[in-house]
Scaffold this motif. Structure first.
Motif, mmCIF file in Angstrom:
data_model
loop_
_atom_site.group_PDB
_atom_site.id
_atom_site.type_symbol
_atom_site.label_atom_id
_atom_site.label_comp_id
_atom_site.label_asym_id
_atom_site.label_seq_id
_atom_site.Cartn_x
_atom_site.Cartn_y
_atom_site.Cartn_z
ATOM 1 N N GLU A 38 42.870 41.159 61.792
ATOM 2 C CA GLU A 38 43.951 40.693 60.921
ATOM 3 C C GLU A 38 43.414 39.769 59.834
ATOM 4 O OE1 GLU A 38 47.070 41.733 60.858
ATOM 5 O OE2 GLU A 38 46.486 43.139 62.441
ATOM 6 N N PHE A 39 42.395 39.002 60.170
ATOM 7 C CA PHE A 39 41.770 38.127 59.181
ATOM 8 C C PHE A 39 41.124 38.950 58.063
ATOM 9 C CE2 PHE A 39 37.944 36.106 57.542
ATOM 10 C CZ PHE A 39 38.445 34.909 57.067
ATOM 11 N N GLU A 40 40.426 39.996 58.431
ATOM 12 C CA GLU A 40 39.780 40.836 57.429
ATOM 13 C C GLU A 40 40.815 41.542 56.549
ATOM 14 O OE1 GLU A 40 36.656 40.980 56.627
ATOM 15 O OE2 GLU A 40 36.117 39.545 58.191
ATOM 16 N N LYS A 41 41.925 41.952 57.148
ATOM 17 C CA LYS A 41 42.996 42.567 56.360
ATOM 18 C C LYS A 41 43.583 41.562 55.371
ATOM 19 C CE LYS A 41 44.521 45.981 59.804
ATOM 20 N NZ LYS A 41 45.659 46.408 60.662
ATOM 21 N N ALA A 42 43.813 40.336 55.829
ATOM 22 C CA ALA A 42 44.355 39.299 54.949
ATOM 23 C C ALA A 42 43.386 38.992 53.813
ATOM 24 C CB ALA A 42 44.654 38.036 55.752
ATOM 25 N N LYS A 43 42.112 38.994 54.110
ATOM 26 C CA LYS A 43 41.100 38.755 53.087
ATOM 27 C C LYS A 43 41.103 39.866 52.051
ATOM 28 C CE LYS A 43 36.091 38.146 52.575
ATOM 29 N NZ LYS A 43 34.792 38.085 53.294
ATOM 30 N N SER A 44 41.193 41.106 52.515
ATOM 31 C CA SER A 44 41.237 42.244 51.599
ATOM 32 C C SER A 44 42.484 42.207 50.726
ATOM 33 C CB SER A 44 41.192 43.549 52.398
ATOM 34 O OG SER A 44 41.303 44.665 51.544
ATOM 35 N N ASN A 45 43.630 41.867 51.317
ATOM 36 C CA ASN A 45 44.881 41.779 50.568
ATOM 37 C C ASN A 45 44.817 40.698 49.494
ATOM 38 O OD1 ASN A 45 46.060 43.841 52.059
ATOM 39 N ND2 ASN A 45 46.953 42.447 53.562
ATOM 40 N N LEU A 46 44.170 39.585 49.815
ATOM 41 C CA LEU A 46 44.029 38.509 48.834
ATOM 42 C C LEU A 46 43.174 38.968 47.654
ATOM 43 C CD1 LEU A 46 44.399 35.551 47.961
ATOM 44 C CD2 LEU A 46 42.318 35.011 49.242
ATOM 45 N N LEU A 47 42.060 39.611 47.933
ATOM 46 C CA LEU A 47 41.194 40.082 46.862
ATOM 47 C C LEU A 47 41.894 41.123 45.989
ATOM 48 C CD1 LEU A 47 37.793 40.403 48.793
ATOM 49 C CD2 LEU A 47 38.524 38.582 47.247
ATOM 50 N N LEU A 48 42.696 41.987 46.618
ATOM 51 C CA LEU A 48 43.440 42.992 45.863
ATOM 52 C C LEU A 48 44.472 42.330 44.940
ATOM 53 C CD1 LEU A 48 44.230 45.901 45.216
ATOM 54 C CD2 LEU A 48 45.732 45.870 47.223
ATOM 55 N N ALA A 49 45.230 41.368 45.477
ATOM 56 C CA ALA A 49 46.229 40.663 44.666
ATOM 57 C C ALA A 49 45.560 39.912 43.512
ATOM 58 C CB ALA A 49 47.017 39.694 45.543
ATOM 59 N N LYS A 50 44.411 39.353 43.768
ATOM 60 C CA LYS A 50 43.665 38.629 42.734
ATOM 61 C C LYS A 50 43.226 39.575 41.618
ATOM 62 C CE LYS A 50 39.275 36.086 42.237
ATOM 63 N NZ LYS A 50 38.488 37.161 41.636
ATOM 64 N N LYS A 51 42.695 40.738 41.976
ATOM 65 C CA LYS A 51 42.242 41.697 40.983
ATOM 66 C C LYS A 51 43.399 42.232 40.144
ATOM 67 C CE LYS A 51 37.806 41.796 41.716
ATOM 68 N NZ LYS A 51 36.867 41.364 40.641
ATOM 69 N N LEU A 52 44.537 42.475 40.772
ATOM 70 C CA LEU A 52 45.694 42.982 40.037
ATOM 71 C C LEU A 52 46.151 41.975 38.982
ATOM 72 C CD1 LEU A 52 47.804 44.620 42.902
ATOM 73 C CD2 LEU A 52 46.576 45.790 41.071
ATOM 74 N N LEU A 53 46.217 40.707 39.349
ATOM 75 C CA LEU A 53 46.649 39.679 38.406
ATOM 76 C C LEU A 53 45.620 39.496 37.293
ATOM 77 C CD1 LEU A 53 48.814 37.634 37.709
ATOM 78 C CD2 LEU A 53 47.670 35.967 39.170
ATOM 79 N N GLU A 54 44.349 39.540 37.640
ATOM 80 C CA GLU A 54 43.297 39.415 36.632
ATOM 81 C C GLU A 54 43.354 40.571 35.635
ATOM 82 O OE1 GLU A 54 39.680 37.060 38.983
ATOM 83 O OE2 GLU A 54 39.751 39.248 38.988
ATOM 84 N N ASN A 55 43.517 41.773 36.140
ATOM 85 C CA ASN A 55 43.533 42.948 35.281
ATOM 86 C C ASN A 55 44.742 42.946 34.349
ATOM 87 O OD1 ASN A 55 42.539 45.788 34.663
ATOM 88 N ND2 ASN A 55 44.615 46.248 35.350
ATOM 89 N N TYR A 56 45.860 42.465 34.823
ATOM 90 C CA TYR A 56 47.097 42.501 34.028
ATOM 91 C C TYR A 56 47.120 41.405 32.968
ATOM 92 C CZ TYR A 56 51.946 43.697 33.097
ATOM 93 O OH TYR A 56 53.121 44.121 32.488
ATOM 94 N N THR A 57 46.541 40.238 33.293
ATOM 95 C CA THR A 57 46.589 39.109 32.357
ATOM 96 C C THR A 57 45.322 38.971 31.531
ATOM 97 O OG1 THR A 57 45.730 37.578 34.047
ATOM 98 C CG2 THR A 57 48.134 37.854 33.895
ATOM 99 N N GLY A 58 44.211 39.531 32.027
ATOM 100 C CA GLY A 58 42.950 39.366 31.324
ATOM 101 C C GLY A 58 42.283 38.038 31.581
ATOM 102 N N ILE A 59 42.772 37.261 32.540
ATOM 103 C CA ILE A 59 42.205 35.959 32.877
ATOM 104 C C ILE A 59 41.427 36.066 34.176
ATOM 105 C CG2 ILE A 59 42.739 33.578 33.554
ATOM 106 C CD1 ILE A 59 45.040 33.578 31.682
ATOM 107 N N GLN A 60 40.197 35.554 34.166
ATOM 108 C CA GLN A 60 39.366 35.548 35.372
ATOM 109 C C GLN A 60 39.783 34.406 36.285
ATOM 110 O OE1 GLN A 60 37.109 37.956 35.856
ATOM 111 N NE2 GLN A 60 36.442 37.236 37.851
ATOM 112 N N ILE A 61 40.036 34.710 37.545
ATOM 113 C CA ILE A 61 40.453 33.710 38.521
ATOM 114 C C ILE A 61 39.299 33.458 39.483
ATOM 115 C CG2 ILE A 61 42.107 33.135 40.345
ATOM 116 C CD1 ILE A 61 44.100 34.985 38.974
ATOM 117 N N ASN A 62 38.876 32.210 39.590
ATOM 118 C CA ASN A 62 37.762 31.859 40.475
ATOM 119 C C ASN A 62 38.266 31.285 41.801
ATOM 120 O OD1 ASN A 62 35.858 32.554 38.441
ATOM 121 N ND2 ASN A 62 36.254 30.605 37.440
#
Length: 244
Positions: free
Chosen positions: A220-244
């Protein structure tokens, strides 16, 4: 069962347990050294970036300029019926003139070679253009209004998407922190179960049950980690802002 066989089975089970425990410890230790706290910009910053970088919104805004240019063209259409006409002619021209002398009418004919020039201003008034001009201008204005409304709709849609992505990223970050805590607690339980099993305080099936629970928490931890990275990439791609 022969004592030798019992010893071999016991050694085999312990080796499996130790291998599984080592794997779990490796997962937890790696997660503990890695930070998942993101530096997420303010929502307004993300929205403004998305509005500035959205290609479809830029296209809609360009459409407004095209419609405005079309309106100006419609308003200037009347000038196509106004113009200047000039012509020049060169050649032999026969001229006739009448001369009245007393009661007599004398007609004189002459031929000359000359160049004639002519310049004139003309204005045409087509009936269709007169009655259709108002309708064309109204249509052009309506098209501009439609384009502006489409831009407003596009902007509202972009803002809504950014808000959804933003809130989803915040949620995924919180869920990962919860799963990290659960995994840390599962490790402690696993360590205690290992000691109790080694000391003979719990049976092998109980130890395996706790091991399965720990494995589930790690998954479940690995799934949560993957979901976080996916949500981060979606927001970065849509806004053009890199999130660290």
């Amino acid at each position: 069962m022969k004592p030798t066989l019992k010893i071999l089975i016991t050694i085999f089970i312990l080796s499996l347990i130790n291998h599984f425990t080592y794997a779990q410890d490796s997962i937890v230790d790696a997660n503990q050294t890695e930070s998942f706290k993101l530096l997420i910009p303010e929502l307004e910053v993300l929205i403004n970036a998305a509005l500035a970088n959205n290609g479809m919104l830029g296209y809609r805004k360009d459409e407004i300029e095209v419609k405005k240019a079309n309106l100006k063209s419609k308003r200037r259409n009347w000038t196509r019926n106004l113009g200047i006409q000039a012509d020049t002619r060169y050649g032999n021209f026969n001229n006739l003139s009448n001369n009245i002398s007393g009661n007599d009418l004398v007609t004189l004919a002459s031929a000359t070679t000359q160049t004639n020039y002519g310049v004139g201003l003309y204005l045409k008034l087509p009936v269709f253009d007169i009655f259709n001009r108002k309708s064309e201008i109204k249509q052009a204005k309506t098209e501009i209004s439609q384009a502006k409304n489409m831009v407003k709709f596009q902007e509202d849609e972009i803002k809504e998407i950014v808000i959804r992505y933003y809130e989803d990223l915040i949620l995924k970050e919180s869920l990962l922190e919860i799963q990290a805590t659960n995994l840390s607690d599962a490790k402690v339980n696993m360590e205690m179960a290992k000691k109790e099993f080694t000391n003979g305080q719990i049976e092998i099936y109980e130890y395996i049950r706790i091991s399965d629970i720990t494995a589930g928490v790690a998954t479940e931890f690995e799934k949560a980690k993957s979901n976080l990275l996916l949500a981060k990439k979606l927001l970065e791609n849509y806004t053009g802002i890199q999130i660290n």
